[in-house]
Write a protein that holds these residues in place. Structure first.
Motif, PDB file in Angstrom:
ATOM      1  N   SER A  59       0.841  -1.194   0.000  1.00 38.75           N
ATOM      2  CA  SER A  59       0.000   0.000   0.000  1.00 38.75           C
ATOM      3  C   SER A  59       0.874   1.240   0.000  1.00 38.75           C
ATOM      4  CB  SER A  59      -0.913   0.009   1.232  1.00 38.75           C
ATOM      5  OG  SER A  59      -0.165   0.379   2.379  1.00 38.75           O
ATOM      6  N   ASN A  60       0.223   2.393   0.052  1.00 39.76           N
ATOM      7  CA  ASN A  60       0.944   3.658   0.189  1.00 39.76           C
ATOM      8  C   ASN A  60       0.950   4.114   1.639  1.00 39.76           C
ATOM      9  OD1 ASN A  60      -1.719   4.307   0.483  1.00 39.76           O
ATOM     10  ND2 ASN A  60      -1.858   5.542  -1.377  1.00 39.76           N
ATOM     11  N   ASN A  61       0.563   3.184   2.542  1.00 36.53           N
ATOM     12  CA  ASN A  61       0.589   3.416   3.990  1.00 36.53           C
ATOM     13  C   ASN A  61      -0.350   4.522   4.455  1.00 36.53           C
ATOM     14  OD1 ASN A  61       2.535   1.389   4.513  1.00 36.53           O
ATOM     15  ND2 ASN A  61       4.154   2.758   3.835  1.00 36.53           N
ATOM     16  N   LEU A  62      -1.335   4.895   3.626  1.00 36.72           N
ATOM     17  CA  LEU A  62      -2.328   5.867   4.071  1.00 36.72           C
ATOM     18  C   LEU A  62      -3.335   5.208   5.006  1.00 36.72           C
ATOM     19  CD1 LEU A  62      -3.027   7.841   0.763  1.00 36.72           C
ATOM     20  CD2 LEU A  62      -1.687   8.589   2.733  1.00 36.72           C
ATOM     21  N   TYR A  63      -3.512   3.887   4.828  1.00 38.21           N
ATOM     22  CA  TYR A  63      -4.458   3.158   5.648  1.00 38.21           C
ATOM     23  C   TYR A  63      -3.762   1.956   6.268  1.00 38.21           C
ATOM     24  CZ  TYR A  63      -7.828   5.779   2.836  1.00 38.21           C
ATOM     25  OH  TYR A  63      -8.522   6.770   2.198  1.00 38.21           O
ATOM     26  N   ASP A  64      -3.981   1.755   7.543  1.00 37.41           N
ATOM     27  CA  ASP A  64      -3.418   0.600   8.238  1.00 37.41           C
ATOM     28  C   ASP A  64      -4.439  -0.532   8.185  1.00 37.41           C
ATOM     29  OD1 ASP A  64      -1.833  -1.043   9.693  1.00 37.41           O
ATOM     30  OD2 ASP A  64      -2.221  -0.087  11.623  1.00 37.41           O
ATOM     31  N   ILE A  65      -4.610  -1.097   6.994  1.00 35.00           N
ATOM     32  CA  ILE A  65      -5.623  -2.127   6.763  1.00 35.00           C
ATOM     33  C   ILE A  65      -4.948  -3.351   6.160  1.00 35.00           C
ATOM     34  CG2 ILE A  65      -7.753  -2.694   5.545  1.00 35.00           C
ATOM     35  CD1 ILE A  65      -8.360   0.289   5.404  1.00 35.00           C
ATOM     36  N   ASN A  66      -5.337  -4.519   6.625  1.00 36.00           N
ATOM     37  CA  ASN A  66      -4.806  -5.769   6.087  1.00 36.00           C
ATOM     38  C   ASN A  66      -5.866  -6.466   5.241  1.00 36.00           C
ATOM     39  OD1 ASN A  66      -2.390  -5.396   7.485  1.00 36.00           O
ATOM     40  ND2 ASN A  66      -3.202  -6.364   9.323  1.00 36.00           N
ATOM     41  N   TYR A  67      -5.459  -6.942   4.077  1.00 33.54           N
ATOM     42  CA  TYR A  67      -6.363  -7.632   3.166  1.00 33.54           C
ATOM     43  C   TYR A  67      -5.870  -9.054   2.934  1.00 33.54           C
ATOM     44  CZ  TYR A  67      -7.774  -2.842   1.971  1.00 33.54           C
ATOM     45  OH  TYR A  67      -8.205  -1.537   2.023  1.00 33.54           O
ATOM     46  N   PRO A  68      -6.789 -10.008   2.814  1.00 25.28           N
ATOM     47  CA  PRO A  68      -6.363 -11.374   2.472  1.00 25.28           C
ATOM     48  C   PRO A  68      -6.002 -11.470   0.996  1.00 25.28           C
ATOM     49  CG  PRO A  68      -8.747 -11.260   2.577  1.00 25.28           C
ATOM     50  CD  PRO A  68      -8.250  -9.906   3.009  1.00 25.28           C
ATOM     51  N   ILE A  69      -5.045 -12.321   0.686  1.00 21.54           N
ATOM     52  CA  ILE A  69      -4.744 -12.640  -0.702  1.00 21.54           C
ATOM     53  C   ILE A  69      -4.419 -14.127  -0.783  1.00 21.54           C
ATOM     54  CG2 ILE A  69      -2.293 -11.994  -0.476  1.00 21.54           C
ATOM     55  CD1 ILE A  69      -2.391 -11.187  -3.461  1.00 21.54           C
ATOM     56  N   THR A  70      -5.064 -14.806  -1.693  1.00 25.92           N
ATOM     57  CA  THR A  70      -4.765 -16.214  -1.953  1.00 25.92           C
ATOM     58  C   THR A  70      -4.090 -16.319  -3.309  1.00 25.92           C
ATOM     59  OG1 THR A  70      -6.593 -17.054  -0.617  1.00 25.92           O
ATOM     60  CG2 THR A  70      -5.749 -18.507  -2.334  1.00 25.92           C
ATOM     61  N   VAL A  71      -2.960 -17.002  -3.337  1.00 28.54           N
ATOM     62  CA  VAL A  71      -2.217 -17.233  -4.577  1.00 28.54           C
ATOM     63  C   VAL A  71      -2.293 -18.722  -4.883  1.00 28.54           C
ATOM     64  CG1 VAL A  71      -0.017 -17.004  -5.779  1.00 28.54           C
ATOM     65  CG2 VAL A  71      -0.642 -15.348  -3.996  1.00 28.54           C
ATOM     66  N   LYS A  72      -2.858 -19.066  -6.019  1.00 32.96           N
ATOM     67  CA  LYS A  72      -2.967 -20.464  -6.433  1.00 32.96           C
ATOM     68  C   LYS A  72      -2.037 -20.689  -7.621  1.00 32.96           C
ATOM     69  CE  LYS A  72      -7.817 -20.681  -5.007  1.00 32.96           C
ATOM     70  NZ  LYS A  72      -9.213 -20.953  -5.444  1.00 32.96           N
ATOM     71  N   LEU A  73      -1.012 -21.490  -7.405  1.00 31.58           N
ATOM     72  CA  LEU A  73      -0.037 -21.790  -8.449  1.00 31.58           C
ATOM     73  C   LEU A  73      -0.401 -23.091  -9.150  1.00 31.58           C
ATOM     74  CD1 LEU A  73       3.392 -21.136  -6.681  1.00 31.58           C
ATOM     75  CD2 LEU A  73       2.393 -19.759  -8.500  1.00 31.58           C
ATOM     76  N   PHE A  74      -0.395 -23.071 -10.469  1.00 28.57           N
ATOM     77  CA  PHE A  74      -0.608 -24.274 -11.272  1.00 28.57           C
ATOM     78  C   PHE A  74       0.662 -24.467 -12.104  1.00 28.57           C
ATOM     79  CE2 PHE A  74      -4.670 -22.293 -10.415  1.00 28.57           C
ATOM     80  CZ  PHE A  74      -5.427 -23.347  -9.920  1.00 28.57           C
ATOM     81  N   ILE A  75       1.535 -25.344 -11.644  1.00 27.08           N
ATOM     82  CA  ILE A  75       2.832 -25.532 -12.292  1.00 27.08           C
ATOM     83  C   ILE A  75       2.678 -26.579 -13.375  1.00 27.08           C
ATOM     84  CG2 ILE A  75       5.255 -26.147 -11.943  1.00 27.08           C
ATOM     85  CD1 ILE A  75       4.876 -25.234  -9.004  1.00 27.08           C
ATOM     86  N   ASN A  76       2.767 -26.123 -14.625  1.00 29.36           N
ATOM     87  CA  ASN A  76       2.555 -27.007 -15.766  1.00 29.36           C
ATOM     88  C   ASN A  76       3.800 -27.809 -16.116  1.00 29.36           C
ATOM     89  OD1 ASN A  76      -0.058 -25.967 -16.038  1.00 29.36           O
ATOM     90  ND2 ASN A  76       0.662 -24.308 -17.361  1.00 29.36           N
ATOM     91  N   ASN A  77       4.956 -27.184 -15.913  1.00 29.71           N
ATOM     92  CA  ASN A  77       6.186 -27.823 -16.362  1.00 29.71           C
ATOM     93  C   ASN A  77       7.375 -27.179 -15.664  1.00 29.71           C
ATOM     94  OD1 ASN A  77       7.885 -29.484 -17.984  1.00 29.71           O
ATOM     95  ND2 ASN A  77       8.253 -27.739 -19.335  1.00 29.71           N
ATOM     96  N   ILE A  78       8.440 -27.966 -15.510  1.00 29.48           N
ATOM     97  CA  ILE A  78       9.722 -27.428 -15.072  1.00 29.48           C
ATOM     98  C   ILE A  78      10.737 -27.789 -16.140  1.00 29.48           C
ATOM     99  CG2 ILE A  78      11.548 -27.496 -13.336  1.00 29.48           C
ATOM    100  CD1 ILE A  78       9.431 -28.068 -11.238  1.00 29.48           C
ATOM    101  N   ASP A  79      11.206 -26.773 -16.845  1.00 27.85           N
ATOM    102  CA  ASP A  79      12.124 -26.949 -17.968  1.00 27.85           C
ATOM    103  C   ASP A  79      13.540 -27.125 -17.435  1.00 27.85           C
ATOM    104  OD1 ASP A  79      13.597 -26.874 -20.264  1.00 27.85           O
ATOM    105  OD2 ASP A  79      12.806 -24.966 -20.998  1.00 27.85           O
TER     106      ASP A  79
END
Length: 281
Positions: A59-79
């Motif tokens: 953030s730009n630190n104007l607000y002291d607010i926490n938001y959830p974030i979910t990251v879903k990785l789908f790994i198709n290949n490792i070269d």
């Protein structure tokens, strides 16, 4: 003495805002076609991403607010060709509510050693996390301040412009296009804001103001659908909010806005009819 205490409190508040955690992460991975020998590396990658998000502000630190974030990785290949292993992935970044961003082509080298701090140089792993973290925060700020995400959208754009000039430009152009689609959709950004106002007003008992702001929000959504019926970000917003019409009816004891919900989500007309019938119309 009082003056010194005020100064100390101000300093402590400034420090807490500066180091406040903006995003609370949950990272999952799926790697069905990847060799079993890589599973521990993938676990390390997932943990490294979580630690990176926890260690940095989005953030730009104007607000002291926490938001959830979910990251879903789908790994198709490792070269395995070349001097370094290259991960070829897709990913979903979401706030587990009304924001969902899909990256179809995330390619990066990974050697289990990701720094938890930003370096100011484009990194094909952490800079992509920065980009989508900024998108989530900017959209959340739009919901509490009219067009409040402008500065954070600009941060996201700057990250990908750096990427375009790096040795890992893959996917940067499509992400720059994505930021334009989102940040320039002023109607959806305003709809988020007025929807939040409608919710706050309803919770505070400001019934007339809530109805007015709710109609404003849905009016902007209707305008978007007139121009671009299949806008994916608008559809995500609708799909995650239409059921809240029931809460508004029960809280406001009013159904005057139900036609607006029907206009933007006609495929759910049976749901709105049930609400009307339960309300006694």
């Amino acid at each position: 003495m009082k003056k010194i205490s005020i100064i100390i409190i101000a300093i402590l508040f400034s420090i807490s805002v500066l180091f406040s955690q903006t995003l609370i992460p949950k990272v999952t991975s799926e790697a069905k076609s990847v060799k079993q020998t890589y599973l521990s590396d993938i676990d390390n990658l997932r943990n490294s991403i979580e630690q990176y998000i926890k260690s940095n502000s989005f953030s730009n630190n104007l607000y002291d607010i926490n938001y959830p974030i979910t990251v879903k990785l789908f790994i198709n290949n490792i070269d395995e060709s070349g001097n370094e292993y290259k991960y070829v992935c897709k990913a979903v970044f979401t706030n587990d509510y009304d924001l969902r961003f899909f990256d179809e082509g995330w390619t990066f080298p990974y050697n289990t050693d990701i720094s938890s701090m930003r370096s100011g140089i484009y990194n094909p792993v952490t800079s992509v996390i920065d980009f989508y973290g900024y998108l989530v925060v900017a959209s959340e700020l739009d919901a509490i301040t009219l067009m409040g995400g402008d500065a954070i959208y600009e941060k996201a754009r700057n990250v990908m412009e750096l990427g375009n000039m790096s040795q890992w430009p893959q996917g940067c152009n499509s992400r720059i296009q994505k930021i334009s689609e989102i940040s320039e959709n002023y109607r959806l950004r305003k709809a988020r804001y007025y929807y939040t106002l409608a919710t706050w007003d309803a919770e505070d008992g400001e019934l007339n103001s809530s109805v007015e702001n709710l109609k404003k929000s849905l009016g902007f959504i209707k305008e978007i659908l007139t121009i671009q019926k299949k806008d994916k970000y608008t559809r995500i917003f609708i799909d995650n909010h239409y059921k809240e019409s029931k809460w508004f009816v029960e809280t406001l004891q009013d159904t005057s806005f139900l036609p607006d919900f029907r206009n933007v989500a006609p495929e759910h007309h049976k749901y709105f009819e049930k609400i009307s019938s339960n309300f006694g119309e």
